[in-house]
Design an enzyme around this catalytic site. Structure first.
Site, mmCIF file in Angstrom:
data_model
loop_
_atom_site.group_PDB
_atom_site.id
_atom_site.type_symbol
_atom_site.label_atom_id
_atom_site.label_comp_id
_atom_site.label_asym_id
_atom_site.label_seq_id
_atom_site.Cartn_x
_atom_site.Cartn_y
_atom_site.Cartn_z
ATOM 1 N N LYS A 174 -19.069 46.373 51.120
ATOM 2 C CA LYS A 174 -19.832 45.425 50.300
ATOM 3 C C LYS A 174 -21.034 44.916 51.085
ATOM 4 C CE LYS A 174 -20.310 41.180 49.407
ATOM 5 N NZ LYS A 174 -21.735 41.144 49.013
ATOM 6 N N SER A 228 -21.644 34.724 58.290
ATOM 7 C CA SER A 228 -21.594 33.335 58.750
ATOM 8 C C SER A 228 -20.184 32.942 59.195
ATOM 9 C CB SER A 228 -22.043 32.413 57.620
ATOM 10 O OG SER A 228 -21.172 32.540 56.516
ATOM 11 N N GLY A 232 -16.528 33.649 57.440
ATOM 12 C CA GLY A 232 -15.540 34.273 58.329
ATOM 13 C C GLY A 232 -14.242 33.480 58.355
ATOM 14 N N GLU A 249 -17.448 39.134 63.013
ATOM 15 C CA GLU A 249 -18.603 38.995 63.905
ATOM 16 C C GLU A 249 -19.467 37.926 63.269
ATOM 17 O OE1 GLU A 249 -21.731 38.731 65.483
ATOM 18 O OE2 GLU A 249 -22.350 40.635 64.593
ATOM 19 N N CYS A 283 -27.859 37.360 65.064
ATOM 20 C CA CYS A 283 -26.748 36.586 65.621
ATOM 21 C C CYS A 283 -26.815 36.537 67.140
ATOM 22 C CB CYS A 283 -25.418 37.153 65.135
ATOM 23 S SG CYS A 283 -25.308 38.918 65.337
ATOM 24 N N GLU A 380 -26.771 27.042 65.016
ATOM 25 C CA GLU A 380 -27.475 28.313 64.841
ATOM 26 C C GLU A 380 -28.539 28.108 63.765
ATOM 27 O OE1 GLU A 380 -25.423 31.653 62.882
ATOM 28 O OE2 GLU A 380 -26.301 32.928 64.428
#
Ligand code: NAP
Ligand code: MG
Length: 476
Positions: A174, A228, A232, A249, A283, A380
């Protein structure tokens, strides 16, 4: 190859069962340019059932040489159609064409690496009690869901699909809503390369609409996710019900540490791209810089000069280094961080504005005097923003580095070997580079400590993560 627009389910290209589509917007022009099928829950269920049939029906038992052959064929076609894929990537997320080309080649290389790994991946024999034989089997898991983001859409899709397929699993991929084209193109290429029907499915569509159905489906054995930390965490919670395997990740707030004994001039010239590449939507972006005080001022001067030279603009031009941000929403989110920095009195050494009237562009921005409690220091940002701070003491600097809840990547600049080793051991990150900014090598494990993730992509470690380990003891 024309712009893909249909789902790839059960070996066929088709519309979503609901007939729904999503409109793609070119971030460089703000103009809509394509309509792509948007999968619903019924498409997810059909894809998973087809993948399970394909797994039971032969993919898991195929001779290693045969599995390798089709993965090599995919890699060859990816190289043949690289220019098309690079263009799709550029159109959908505004990635500069030269980066898009490199990333398509990286994806092809990933398929070659795992195609080559198929026949070199096996269990062990283990000496145990006298007389018997103990051995391990690395067995495929079944159907793997791969959910990927929009910042490096093609290479991340490749580095999840290729090792999972190589290990004998079937995959439901996806892509992010903003970037379905290269994942759908991968489906077309896999089909043309002779991958059996159902082994790979590609479902463009919204994560909020199909995410839960995909993650909680009983036939899904593993969810491999990049995106994100928030999503996650949700995936891990949902997966916990059936103890599904997950690899995650997630985000990062990676440090770039420059000691005065380093070739700090080289560090200052190369470091802007370690945070601003992909317009900061990375990231691994080195978004917190720690510079030893004795070289701090000349370092900042050089860093800012190098930043001002970056070419921000039209992603179709070969010389462009930074394209637009992916969407109006992503830019607005970064601009909120910049507003917070202004309010808190941070100094803008350069940047902060919109360089072009059209397109979701944002200038690369260098912040100084950012407070350690400020959002721009702690969170972040996922945009072209760096905060630079001086340090005096190595131990205190490392405490601040490790105070972050993230631990993905980082760079260390020093010419003192003992220090390089000591600091590499001390920084709590999954990926580090000394006197360089590289984070990703096809052959080496990639992933994070702490809230940056769980499990590893790439290298043989990733392939292990797409298997179950079985131990068998046979009595004499
Ligand atoms: P995101 O929501 O985590 O998206 C990543 C992937 O997860 C996309 O395919 C997304 O699909 C899908 N998804 C969304 N909701 C889901 C759900 N409930 N269940 C399963 N899958 C779901 O990331 P984003 O919203 O695009 O970006 C937000 C922030 O995430 C960024 O600002 C950045 O901090 C971080 N991020 C990190 C990375 C990374 O490489 N680690 C990459 C991208 C973003 P849709 O696109 O359809 O929502
Ligand atoms: Mg999201």
């Amino acid at each position: 190859m024309t712009l893909p627009s249909q789902l790839y389910v059960d070996g066929a290209f088709r519309a979503a069962k609901s007939g729904r589509t999503t409109t793609l917007i070119n971030p460089a022009t703000e103009q809509p340019f394509a309509e792509v099928a948007a999968a619903g829950v019924e498409d997810v269920n059909a894809a998973i059932e087809s993948a399970q049939r394909a797994w039971e029906g032969g993919w898991r038992d195929l001779a290693p040489g045969k599995r390798a052959e089709v993965l090599f064929a995919i890699a060859r076609l990816l190289r043949d159609y690289a220019e098309h894929l690079a263009e799709f990537e550029m159109l959908q997320i505004g990635k500069p064409i030269s980066d898009a080309r490199d990333e398509v080649m990286l994806g092809a290389r990933v398929f070659e690496y795992y195609a080559g790994a198929v026949g070199k991946f096996y269990g062990q024999t283990i000496p145990v009690a006298r007389g018997g034989l103990d051995f391990t089997l690395r067995q495929s898991m079944g159907v793997v869901a791969a959910i990927v983001p929009w910042n490096f859409p093609f290479p991340i899709a490749a580095w999840k699909a290729a090792p999972a397929l190589a290990a004998g699993n079937c995959v439901v991929l996806k892509p992010a809503s903003l970037s379905p084209l290269t994942a759908l193109a991968l489906g077309q290429i896999a089909h043309a390369a002779g991958l059996p029907s159902g082994v790979l499915q590609v479902l463009s569509g919204s994560g909020s609409a199909v995410g839960d159905a995909l993650v909680t489906h009983p036939l899904i054995r593993k969810v491999s996710f990049t995106g994100s930390t928030e999503i996650g965490r949700r995936i891990m919670e949902l997966a916990s019900r059936d103890i599904k395997r997950v690899s995650l990740e997630l985000g990062g707030k990676s440090p770039n540490i420059v000691f005065a004994d380093a070739d700090w001039q080289r560090a200052a010239e190369s470091s802007p791209m370690s945070v601003f590449a992909n317009t900061g939507q990375d990231c691994c972006a080195r978004s917190r810089m720690f510079v030893e005080r004795s070289v701090y001022e000349p370092f900042v001067e050089k860093f800012v000069a190098a930043t001002k030279k970056l070419i921000v603009g039209d992603p179709t031009k070969a010389e462009t280094q930074l394209g637009p941000m992916v969407s109006a929403g992503q830019r607005a989110s970064v601009e909120e961080y910049l507003a917070d920095a202004r309010k808190r009195g941070s100094k803008f050494a350069t940047g902060g504005g919109r360089p072009h009237p059209q397109g979701f562009y944002l200038e690369p921005t260098v912040l100084l005097d950012v407070g350690k409690e400020d959002r721009c220091w702690r969170e972040e940002i996922f945009g072209p923003v760096v905060a630079i701070t001086p340090f005096d003491d190595e131990a205190a600097m490392l405490r601040e580095v490790n105070a972050s809840p993230y631990g993905l990547s980082g760079s260390i600049w020093t010419n003192n070997l003992s220090r390089a080793l000591r600091v590499s051991r001390a920084v709590q990150s999954g990926v580090l580079s000394v006197n360089s900014h590289s984070s990703v090598h096809v052959e080496a494990p990639f992933g994070g400590f702490k809230t940056s993730g769980l499990g590893r992509d790439l290298g043989m470690t990733a392939m292990e993560g797409y298997t179950e380990l079985k131990n068998v003891y046979v009595a004499e």
